[in-house]
Design an enzyme around this catalytic site. Sequence first.
Site, short mmCIF file in Angstrom:
data_model
loop_
_atom_site.label_atom_id
_atom_site.label_comp_id
_atom_site.label_asym_id
_atom_site.label_seq_id
_atom_site.Cartn_x
_atom_site.Cartn_y
_atom_site.Cartn_z
N MET A 139 76.74 -31.23 33.90
CA MET A 139 76.16 -29.98 34.36
C MET A 139 74.67 -30.19 34.68
O MET A 139 73.90 -29.23 34.71
CB MET A 139 76.35 -28.89 33.31
CG MET A 139 77.84 -28.64 33.04
SD MET A 139 78.23 -26.97 32.52
CE MET A 139 77.38 -26.91 30.97
N ALA A 155 70.67 -31.51 34.27
CA ALA A 155 69.65 -31.60 33.21
C ALA A 155 69.87 -32.91 32.45
O ALA A 155 69.97 -32.94 31.22
CB ALA A 155 69.69 -30.39 32.28
N LEU A 156 69.96 -33.97 33.22
CA LEU A 156 70.40 -35.26 32.67
C LEU A 156 69.38 -35.86 31.71
O LEU A 156 68.17 -35.78 31.92
CB LEU A 156 70.66 -36.25 33.82
CG LEU A 156 71.71 -35.80 34.84
CD1 LEU A 156 71.89 -36.88 35.91
CD2 LEU A 156 73.05 -35.48 34.18
N HIS A 166 73.58 -38.71 28.96
CA HIS A 166 74.36 -38.76 30.21
C HIS A 166 74.24 -40.14 30.85
O HIS A 166 75.22 -40.70 31.35
CB HIS A 166 73.81 -37.76 31.24
CG HIS A 166 73.90 -36.32 30.83
ND1 HIS A 166 72.79 -35.59 30.50
CD2 HIS A 166 74.96 -35.49 30.73
CE1 HIS A 166 73.17 -34.35 30.22
NE2 HIS A 166 74.47 -34.26 30.34
N GLY A 170 81.11 -37.74 26.62
CA GLY A 170 80.37 -38.06 25.40
C GLY A 170 81.11 -37.58 24.15
O GLY A 170 81.77 -36.53 24.17
N GLU A 171 80.96 -38.35 23.08
CA GLU A 171 81.58 -37.95 21.81
C GLU A 171 80.80 -36.85 21.11
O GLU A 171 81.26 -36.31 20.11
CB GLU A 171 81.71 -39.17 20.89
CG GLU A 171 82.84 -40.09 21.31
CD GLU A 171 82.91 -41.37 20.50
OE1 GLU A 171 82.02 -41.62 19.66
OE2 GLU A 171 83.85 -42.15 20.74
N GLN A 212 85.59 -31.03 22.86
CA GLN A 212 85.82 -31.07 24.31
C GLN A 212 86.58 -32.34 24.70
O GLN A 212 87.54 -32.30 25.48
CB GLN A 212 84.49 -31.01 25.06
CG GLN A 212 84.60 -31.32 26.54
CD GLN A 212 83.31 -31.05 27.28
OE1 GLN A 212 82.99 -29.92 27.57
NE2 GLN A 212 82.56 -32.09 27.61
N VAL A 270 74.32 -40.56 21.79
CA VAL A 270 73.01 -41.22 21.89
C VAL A 270 72.02 -40.36 21.11
O VAL A 270 71.99 -39.14 21.27
CB VAL A 270 72.57 -41.39 23.35
CG1 VAL A 270 71.21 -42.06 23.43
CG2 VAL A 270 73.60 -42.21 24.12
N SER A 279 70.85 -31.45 26.29
CA SER A 279 70.00 -30.73 27.25
C SER A 279 69.30 -29.57 26.56
O SER A 279 68.22 -29.15 26.95
CB SER A 279 70.83 -30.20 28.41
OG SER A 279 71.57 -31.24 28.98
O1 PAF Z 1 80.12 -31.47 28.89
C1 PAF Z 1 79.72 -30.89 29.93
O2 PAF Z 1 78.57 -31.04 30.36
C2 PAF Z 1 80.67 -29.94 30.65
O3 PAF Z 1 81.44 -29.22 29.75
C3 PAF Z 1 81.53 -30.65 31.71
C4 PAF Z 1 82.49 -31.64 31.08
C5 PAF Z 1 80.65 -31.35 32.70
C6 PAF Z 1 82.38 -29.62 32.46
O4 PAF Z 1 81.59 -28.68 33.12
#
Ligand code: PAF
Length: 281
Positions: A30, A32-33, A37, A147-148, A153, A176, A186
């Site tokens: 989403m 805001a790396l 990420h 990511g864990e 999720q 991380v 983020s």
């Molecule tokens: O983990 C996230 O940033 C979001 O839930 C994802 C997997 C990109 C789906 O929008």
Amino acid sequence: MKVYKTVLGLSNALEKYRKEGKKIGFVPTMGALHNGHLSLVKKCVAENDVCVVSIFVNPTQFNNKTDLEKYPRTVDADVKLLQSVNCTIAFVPSVKQVYPKPDKRQFNFAPLDQVMEGPSRPGHFNGVAQVVSRFFDIVKPQKAYFGEKDFQQLAIIREMVKQLKLPIEIVGCPIVREESGLALSSRNARLSAAEKKTAVKISKALFESVDMIQTKSVEEVKNWVINKINEDPILNVEYYEIVDSLTLQNVKKWSDSKYITGCITVYCGEVRLIDNIQYKK
Ligand code: PAF
């Protein structure tokens, strides 16, 4: 690196790579790396011929309108960061591109989505499944990276891939952390300097609790972690659950499962932070 904003543009580019027999890896984000990420992107670049990263703030996974509006958007900086780690393609679609029609699909992930984040964020995982399955359909990757840190999720995405019988390998990547131990997120950008210092107590308590499984019961470790964190007036534990890493259901004894994870959500001031620790891996 190429940036595509339309499904058609991306699909055409990927079709060419596919015809050449290239392996396609995918990292949904989403934006805001941060370095968390980037660790996924670097792994994706290393393991595939083509690395596709999507940047899309998915409205269907937000159950709170202000949370959606407040979500940080830093696309220009994100694109530069992706370039710096040799990502092949950034996909930055509009809502209309991702959802030409409203997505009405209802997934059933019970009991995985009925615990922890599930009850406090109704519809959240359904929205995640909608967007990730849509992206999988567009990108058709061989491998996808998650990511864990978002432990629940990740379990739900694995379940979705199983239910939809998708030929995609889901790769989970370790959390991380900052040098202090704080898990990268983020949302950390919304912490004041003082809050950020305090937030370190979350991972510290989790790390400290790992050795306790030799001498304390599950219930005792759980209570110790909650009490330790709540000692700080700025921190407020929403839940701490010690669960089977695959089913996400509570364990009562350490011998109940081969794989056990502790999953926590804590408010640090106004900011909701999540983290987890593996007791048995
Ligand atoms: O983990 C996230 O940033 C979001 O839930 C994802 C997997 C990109 C789906 O929008």
